[in-house]
Write a protein that holds these residues in place. Structure first.
Motif, PDB file in Angstrom:
ATOM      1  N   UNK A  63       0.852  -1.187   0.000  1.00  0.00           N
ATOM      2  CA  UNK A  63       0.000   0.000   0.000  1.00  0.00           C
ATOM      3  C   UNK A  63       0.884   1.232   0.000  1.00  0.00           C
ATOM      4  N   UNK A  64       0.428   2.256  -0.674  1.00  0.00           N
ATOM      5  CA  UNK A  64       1.069   3.559  -0.644  1.00  0.00           C
ATOM      6  C   UNK A  64       0.047   4.501  -0.032  1.00  0.00           C
ATOM      7  N   UNK A  65       0.475   5.244   0.974  1.00  0.00           N
ATOM      8  CA  UNK A  65      -0.414   6.182   1.652  1.00  0.00           C
ATOM      9  C   UNK A  65       0.177   7.579   1.517  1.00  0.00           C
ATOM     10  N   UNK A  66      -0.619   8.487   1.003  1.00  0.00           N
ATOM     11  CA  UNK A  66      -0.232   9.888   0.906  1.00  0.00           C
ATOM     12  C   UNK A  66      -1.213  10.679   1.744  1.00  0.00           C
ATOM     13  N   UNK A  67      -0.690  11.400   2.705  1.00  0.00           N
ATOM     14  CA  UNK A  67      -1.536  12.227   3.550  1.00  0.00           C
ATOM     15  C   UNK A  67      -2.048  13.430   2.792  1.00  0.00           C
ATOM     16  N   UNK A  68      -2.951  14.126   3.408  1.00  0.00           N
ATOM     17  CA  UNK A  68      -3.493  15.355   2.839  1.00  0.00           C
ATOM     18  C   UNK A  68      -2.389  16.407   2.776  1.00  0.00           C
ATOM     19  N   UNK A  69      -2.404  17.217   1.735  1.00  0.00           N
ATOM     20  CA  UNK A  69      -1.431  18.291   1.604  1.00  0.00           C
ATOM     21  C   UNK A  69      -1.749  19.348   2.667  1.00  0.00           C
ATOM     22  N   UNK A  70      -0.754  19.628   3.510  1.00  0.00           N
ATOM     23  CA  UNK A  70      -0.896  20.644   4.556  1.00  0.00           C
ATOM     24  C   UNK A  70       0.322  21.556   4.520  1.00  0.00           C
ATOM     25  N   UNK A  71       0.251  22.626   5.257  1.00  0.00           N
ATOM     26  CA  UNK A  71       1.322  23.633   5.266  1.00  0.00           C
ATOM     27  C   UNK A  71       2.690  23.038   5.582  1.00  0.00           C
TER      28      UNK A  71
END
Length: 136
Positions: free
Chosen positions: A114-122
């Motif tokens: 699995x590849x997990x990319x978090x939400x784009x944040x500052x």
């Protein structure tokens, strides 16, 4: 609606003590969006670190990751709070390209990884590669 992929993801890649609630949210049509959203905000706390192969904001640009993508040429399911991506089944390399260009959190689920990319944040975006395969 069948939720075999969500079950497989949670059972393989989420910490044992965090599985029940996340699985309930991901497999409940009314809670799915909230579950995916909560997951993206607490990824570090939820992932089974024993399955972690690589991580970092530059993950998708690393030679080792690109090699992993090339070696795992298969169709993958995308899960995301972004409705335009959620439920898509794409070749792994295409799924990564789409996920990287999305600002929301994305989970790419393959047969053993699995590849997990978090939400784009500052402060950046967490990116993780997890795998069931034996580490060498």
């Amino acid at each position: 609606m069948a939720y075999e992929a969500e079950r497989r993801f949670v059972e393989r890649f989420v910490r044992r003590d965090r599985r029940e609630r996340l699985l309930y949210e991901l497999t409940n049509q009314n809670k799915r969006y909230d579950g995916l959203s909560r997951f993206c905000h607490h990824t570090d706390e939820l992932l089974d670190k024993g399955k972690l192969i690589m991580q970092g904001e530059d993950l998708d640009r690393r030679a080792e990751f690109l090699c992993f993508v090339k070696e795992h040429d298969e169709r993958c399911l995308i899960m995301s709070p972004d409705g335009s991506l959620d439920g898509e089944v794409l070749p792994f390399n295409t799924a990564v390209e789409r996920a990287v260009s999305c600002f929301d959190a994305v989970i790419i689920l393959g047969s053993s990884f699995a590849v997990v990319l978090g939400e784009v944040v500052k402060k950046g975006r967490g990116k993780y590669l997890l795998s069931d395969e034996r580490k060498t």
